[in-house]
Design a protein around this motif. Structure first.
Motif: not given
Lengths: 95, 521
Positions: B42-44, B141-145, B178-187
């Motif tokens: 969901n980056a774009y 947005v989901i962090n790719p890491w 790990d499967n947990a979704q992380l934030v990519p930071g913001g804004s």
């Protein structure tokens, strides 16, 4: 300083944001958390310190007093939700 | 053919100029990568495929004639905050529904003039207000890491057929995601995630309190906020005008230098744009830092800071010392007041800037019985919770009777914060080294942060001082934490000495290497 629900409603009115009773109560708590956090600024001794007016010391640039832009009414209203002949349309304001 | 999306800007530039690849090929490679990855990341928020192809074609024509610009044929992502003519520009807000400006921001116009190709508009926190990219109207947005753990696994002994070989087993180390979704930071979460996941060669971003540097640190990318006045703010949706600055997020230090050179300019349309020529930032990379004085501010060692952040900071100090820099302890005594002062100044400016969203000139309109009710309903429906919160705080601190106690006090404290930096620079310090963030990337929908807005604000504790003082700051990846997540260091420089930041960041990058996420999307 902290705010009560009545103050929150008054501020919402000033900011032109409609709030429900429930919104106002939730916002009161959130705003007080933030106001509590910024309270620590009061412990700073600012005697003799001027408030910042410009982050980079520079003289305000002045434009030439000439027409460089304009004649684009259609562009300006292009994104408006309601227009008529290049005017913005709003609900009736004068009786 | 190798994956063209893996090329850095400098590598792609060489291959494009050498006619080994075409702008059309690299653009198509990115468009198909976006197509595959965007449902997961969901980056774009808008992909401009047709425009990208047309721009790439024009780039190819110029490259054939040897007339390519500094970024000719390089596919970039643009944060949704930048006005792009005829293209989705909504600051990831509902209130700007359908807004397509009739003008182009100066920064993006500079990029297109240098031949760059626009892939689309990147997700962000609504009006750039947030540190996790969760306040976007378009969803997080989901962090790719992802976090990972290292396991030692015993290899099974295998027999292969009659008379075949026997594998003797043994052990090996294996990284499990790990499967947990992380934030990519913001804004600028969309910008950071897209760069890190190879969905653009580089991205534009903006930074009001840390919005370039914090997401760069969370995604293992390089992000620089230049000095206030270096990039024109013209055509960028305003959040807090005395703090907002545009800058790039890129895969390495050199790419960030290449991008900033094109983004920065002197612009008569922005009265705060400073009349100084833009230097060749790339030329600073590789210059020795021998004899450079690096300040280590004691106030950035905060309570509860994870030990891996402290360890990373010490590593950074050692790398710079080994490269010949002189390390000095410094004090910036008003550091702890930067974040509270910011949460008065920024909302105050935002409440004023966001007054323009009234349902009359652009975007969403919700009807009401009279014009005031129309305003109130439009703004109630159009703004998300965080944006409303900040408008409310700003309106309150600027309201009659409170202006002196809050706004004036904060602007005085801001001068003290700036003076702290001026004092250490006057004492001969060339650059300041700090951690970029107080932690690595955290989980989507973190309960603590959702419950207390101030917890989220603390993400910017190391970056916000730089905006308050108008200084340049760069975040550069420096290592991985025990869970395999990237961590960054921040360098802060004197006004308009971005070259010193690139020069020093390149030393850290050389020692630390670069970091890419394992692909799961």
């Amino acid at each position: 300083m902290s705010v009560d629900v009545k103050t929150v409603k008054r501020v919402a009115r000033l900011a032109r944001i409609a709030v429900s009773e429930e919104d106002a109560e939730r916002m009161t708590g959130e705003l007080n958390a933030i106001l509590g956090f910024v309270e620590q600024l009061n412990e700073v001794d600012v005697s003799g310190v001027e408030p910042m007016t410009s982050v980079t010391p520079m003289e305000m640039k002045k434009r030439q007093d000439v027409v460089t832009d304009g004649n684009k009414a259609a562009d300006i209203v292009a994104n408006a939700p309601a227009t008529e002949e290049n005017f913005f349309l709003v609900p009736k304001v004068v009786e | 053919m190798s994956d063209l999306t893996r090329l850095t800007i400098s590598q792609a530039r060489a291959k494009l100029r050498g006619k080994e690849i075409t702008a059309t090929e690299i653009t198509e490679a990115y468009l198909s990568a976006i197509d595959r990855a965007n449902p997961a990341l969901n980056a774009y928020v808008a992909v401009t495929g047709d425009r990208a192809r047309a721009m790439a074609k024009a780039s190819d024509a110029r490259l054939v004639k040897g007339e390519g610009g500094a970024l000719e044929g390089i596919p970039l992502g643009i944060k949704d905050l930048f006005g792009t003519e005829g293209v989705h520009t909504q600051a990831a807000s509902h209130v700007l529904d359908g807004f397509k400006p009739r003008y182009e921001s100066t920064v993006t116009a500079n990029l297109w003039a240098d031949g760059a190709v626009m892939l689309g508009k990147l997700n962000m926190d609504e009006f750039a207000m947030g540190s996790s990219n969760e306040t976007s109207y378009y969803g997080p947005v989901i962090n790719p890491w992802r976090r990972s753990r290292l396991d030692t696994v015993v290899m099974p002994t295998t027999h292969q057929g009659d008379g075949g070989f026997v594998s003797a087993g043994g052990t090996k180390t294996q990284r499990t995601l790990d499967n947990a979704q992380l934030v990519p930071g913001g804004s600028s979460g969309g910008s950071a995630a897209a760069v890190s996941a190879f969905l653009c060669a580089g991205a534009t971003a903006t930074d009001t309190g840390g919005s370039i540097r914090q997401p760069a640190a969370f995604t293992g990318t390089v992000g620089i906020k230049p000095t206030y006045g270096r990039c024109s703010r013209w055509g960028i949706v305003a959040f807090a005008s005395s703090l907002d600055q545009a800058g790039p997020i890129a895969r390495d230090v050199r790419d960030a230098a290449i991008m900033l050179k094109s983004m920065a300019s002197v612009d008569p349309k922005d009265t705060t744009s400073v009349d100084r020529p833009v230097p060749d930032y790339e030329a600073a990379i590789g210059k020795p830092i021998k004899g450079m004085k690096v300040g280590i501010p004691k106030e950035y060692r905060v309570d509860g800071m994870p030990e891996e952040i402290e360890a990373l900071w010490q590593k950074g100090i050692a790398w710079l010392r080994d490269a010949g820099a002189e390390i000095v302890d410094i004090s910036l005594p008003h550091t702890k007041y930067a974040l509270p002062a910011y949460y008065i100044v920024a909302p105050a400016e935002a409440s004023s800037n966001l007054a323009r969203y009234d349902g009359v000139r652009y975007g969403l309109r919700v009807p009401g019985k009279d014009i005031v009710e129309m305003y109130e309903k439009t703004r109630a429906a159009g703004f998300g919770r965080e944006v409303k919160r900040r408008i409310m705080i700003g309106t309150y601190v600027l309201s009659a009777g409170y202006y002196d106690a809050y706004y004036l006090q904060a602007q005085k404290v801001r001068n003290l914060i700036k003076r702290d930096f001026e004092n250490v620079f006057a004492a001969g310090v060339d650059v300041i080294l700090t951690p970029a963030t107080p932690s690595a990337a955290f989980g989507i929908a973190d309960e603590d942060m959702a419950a207390d807005p101030v917890k989220m604000y603390l993400n910017d504790i190391f970056t916000v001082t730089v905006n308050m003082a108008g200084l340049p700051g760069i975040a550069v990846p420096a290592g991985l934490d025990p869970k395999g997540l990237p961590l960054g260091l921040q360098l802060i420089g004197r006004p308009f000495e971005e070259e010193t930041l690139f020069q020093t960041a390149a030393v850290i990058e050389k020692a630390a290497g670069t970091f890419q996420p394992d692909k799961w999307w």
